[in-house]
Design an enzyme around this catalytic site. Sequence first.
Site, PDB file in Angstrom:
ATOM      1  N   ASP A 201      -7.934 -16.350   1.229  1.00  0.00           N
ATOM      2  CA  ASP A 201      -7.108 -17.566   1.601  1.00  0.00           C
ATOM      3  C   ASP A 201      -6.977 -18.456   0.685  1.00  0.00           C
ATOM      4  O   ASP A 201      -7.655 -18.409  -0.424  1.00  0.00           O
ATOM      5  CB  ASP A 201      -7.950 -18.031   2.787  1.00  0.00           C
ATOM      6  CG  ASP A 201      -7.100 -19.382   3.514  1.00  0.00           C
ATOM      7  OD1 ASP A 201      -5.890 -19.191   3.584  1.00  0.00           O
ATOM      8  OD2 ASP A 201      -7.857 -20.220   4.290  1.00  0.00           O
ATOM      9  N   HIS A 202      -6.088 -19.590   0.723  1.00  0.00           N
ATOM     10  CA  HIS A 202      -5.758 -20.622  -0.072  1.00  0.00           C
ATOM     11  C   HIS A 202      -6.345 -21.769   0.469  1.00  0.00           C
ATOM     12  O   HIS A 202      -6.548 -21.893   1.483  1.00  0.00           O
ATOM     13  CB  HIS A 202      -4.431 -20.680  -0.396  1.00  0.00           C
ATOM     14  CG  HIS A 202      -3.449 -19.669  -1.224  1.00  0.00           C
ATOM     15  ND1 HIS A 202      -2.340 -19.537  -0.915  1.00  0.00           N
ATOM     16  CD2 HIS A 202      -4.051 -19.069  -2.167  1.00  0.00           C
ATOM     17  CE1 HIS A 202      -1.859 -18.475  -1.535  1.00  0.00           C
ATOM     18  NE2 HIS A 202      -2.951 -18.156  -2.373  1.00  0.00           N
TER      19      HIS A 202
ATOM     20  N   TYR B 196      -4.339 -22.301   5.279  1.00  0.00           N
ATOM     21  CA  TYR B 196      -3.716 -21.733   6.280  1.00  0.00           C
ATOM     22  C   TYR B 196      -3.178 -20.142   5.857  1.00  0.00           C
ATOM     23  O   TYR B 196      -2.065 -19.999   6.631  1.00  0.00           O
ATOM     24  CB  TYR B 196      -2.995 -22.390   7.179  1.00  0.00           C
ATOM     25  CG  TYR B 196      -3.554 -23.704   7.613  1.00  0.00           C
ATOM     26  CD1 TYR B 196      -5.020 -23.605   7.968  1.00  0.00           C
ATOM     27  CD2 TYR B 196      -2.982 -24.982   7.853  1.00  0.00           C
ATOM     28  CE1 TYR B 196      -5.731 -25.078   8.461  1.00  0.00           C
ATOM     29  CE2 TYR B 196      -3.594 -26.041   8.315  1.00  0.00           C
ATOM     30  CZ  TYR B 196      -4.920 -26.004   8.407  1.00  0.00           C
ATOM     31  OH  TYR B 196      -5.513 -27.361   8.783  1.00  0.00           O
ATOM     32  N   HIS B 197      -3.692 -19.782   4.695  1.00  0.00           N
ATOM     33  CA  HIS B 197      -3.057 -18.491   4.434  1.00  0.00           C
ATOM     34  C   HIS B 197      -3.787 -17.243   4.520  1.00  0.00           C
ATOM     35  O   HIS B 197      -3.998 -16.520   3.328  1.00  0.00           O
ATOM     36  CB  HIS B 197      -2.373 -18.674   2.916  1.00  0.00           C
ATOM     37  CG  HIS B 197      -1.456 -19.861   2.939  1.00  0.00           C
ATOM     38  ND1 HIS B 197      -1.179 -20.361   1.506  1.00  0.00           N
ATOM     39  CD2 HIS B 197      -0.616 -20.423   3.515  1.00  0.00           C
ATOM     40  CE1 HIS B 197      -0.307 -21.326   1.771  1.00  0.00           C
ATOM     41  NE2 HIS B 197       0.001 -21.294   3.140  1.00  0.00           N
ATOM     42  N   PRO B 198      -4.698 -16.896   5.512  1.00  0.00           N
ATOM     43  CA  PRO B 198      -5.323 -15.887   5.429  1.00  0.00           C
ATOM     44  C   PRO B 198      -4.661 -14.518   5.452  1.00  0.00           C
ATOM     45  O   PRO B 198      -3.536 -14.382   6.117  1.00  0.00           O
ATOM     46  CB  PRO B 198      -6.087 -15.754   6.768  1.00  0.00           C
ATOM     47  CG  PRO B 198      -5.153 -16.745   7.737  1.00  0.00           C
ATOM     48  CD  PRO B 198      -4.407 -17.681   6.682  1.00  0.00           C
TER      49      PRO B 198
END
Length: 566
Positions: free
Chosen positions: A295-296, A469-471
């Site tokens: 994630d980021h 919110y980049h899983p």
Amino acid sequence: MSAVFDYIIIGAGSAGCVLANRLSASREHSVALVEAGGSDKNIPVQMPTALSYPMASKRFNWGYSSEPEPAVNGRQITCPRGKGLGGTSSINGMVYVRGAAADFDDWAASGARGWAYADCLPYFKRAERWQGGEDAYRGGEGPLGVGGGNNMAGNPLYQAFIDAGVEAGYPDTPDYNGFRQEGFGPMHMTVEGGVRASTSRAYLDPVRKRKNLTVFTQVLVDRLVIEDKRVTGLTGRRDGKAFSLSAGREVILSAGAIGSPMILQRSGMGDAQALAAAGVEQVHRLDGVGQNLQDHLEVYFQFHCKQPVSLNTKLGLFAKFLIGARWVLFKTGLGATNHFESCAFIRSQAGLKAPDIQYHFLPAAMRYDGTASIKGHGFQVHVGPNKPKSRGRIAIRSADMDAPPEIVFNYLQHADDVAAWRRCIRLTREIMAQPAMDAFRGDEIQPGVDVASDEEVDAWVRENVESAYHPCGTCRMGAEDAAETVVTPDCRVVGLEGLRVVDASVFPSVTNGNINAPTIMLAEKAADMILGRAPLPPSDAPVWAPEDWSRTQRERAPVRGFAGPS
């Protein structure tokens, strides 16, 4: 409900809607699209500026959270995932970033053959309808509308941020989705005609009336049906009643980086020990299911603004009413943008061939819920390192399909990630200190000038960092004989027939940017694989690379200050 379809797609999100469109296009195959949520026809979903509302809604968001994360002071980090047609593309920030060319070359080098940048660019183009029309990098006739919102019109802060980056020694890039990602320039978004361009709107709405496409909503998928190493269908629940479908050809799992590994695990696919802990019998060993979670992270750098030009005066109820009324009537104005209209991608240190830090600039000092965080005027930049080395996992807690998963990101567990944040904070301060910002930049609200030493930066980051919110990565694509591989480069689940996974869960590594665009590209490319079509010819478009990347962190010395190459 029980029926047979050639193809069953589980999840009507960023990938699923693309697949539903492409697999049903020839009209020769029957296609079922199965979604746990409902309709996305809702004004806060469609209005770009209202993005905080669907994300905060239980109707449109699964509302997942991580376990207490040890390296961020035991905080539970929220992990929003879209529920309903369009999936997360209906609740996200609409930022359109393909990623650096090197990201996809890394995918291919890690075992995902056929997924190098030259292989992927034609599918980015096929998906896109870019506001500037087609060129060697951009698509002009695809389903997905991409533009620049209000294209930085009416607010000088957007351009000031770009100018500050150039003064700091970085390039000006007019199109970070084109020849060169690295640099400062306008930001792009999945907004067309002033309306959110979710995959539901772009791909599904135009084809809903196809007789060979059936869309089932409000279906919670429990597990996949496996017979003699072949997946033949699914079981679940709809409106409180048992629900099942059978697949004549394939089941395609597109439930996302959280949902896809959960369905696989409930179906008995995964590591035996993890499955046993959840009370599920292993039926197919796949140790990589739920592993490799990436994630980021990001923080908000906030400043007071010395001139009354920010959007902070537009955050009150009456101002929001006027913005909303104009949008409802004309689909124009501040309601027609996500307000992230300038951005940047930079390398954090020498020795990197591609950017690893991303900036979203916002001409307001505000919280994610859309409320002001200060009195008066302000602005902020969202920033974070985009190439984390920490890896997490996802695991079901039980065989109960209603039970939320255990999500452990392991944020900042790798020492290199901590060091990357130190560089990120200092480089950001240097950029914001350039002369172009002098007329606007007031006091630093956060982190604040008292956060200066390594120890102070580390402590502030651990307390304030949030997910971007980049899983992704939880059903990793790679070579079939690699230990953590879940799907092969054609997205087939290793060791099974009739099952593919097509969504962000198959990313071998997270891209340098928001993940919606590469997820859509992935589905476009996978659709050709599923239908047995030859891939689009690789692109020969050139890609910029820094000349002296091994010794320099940026092109030129800055006008003011220098953070050093390390």
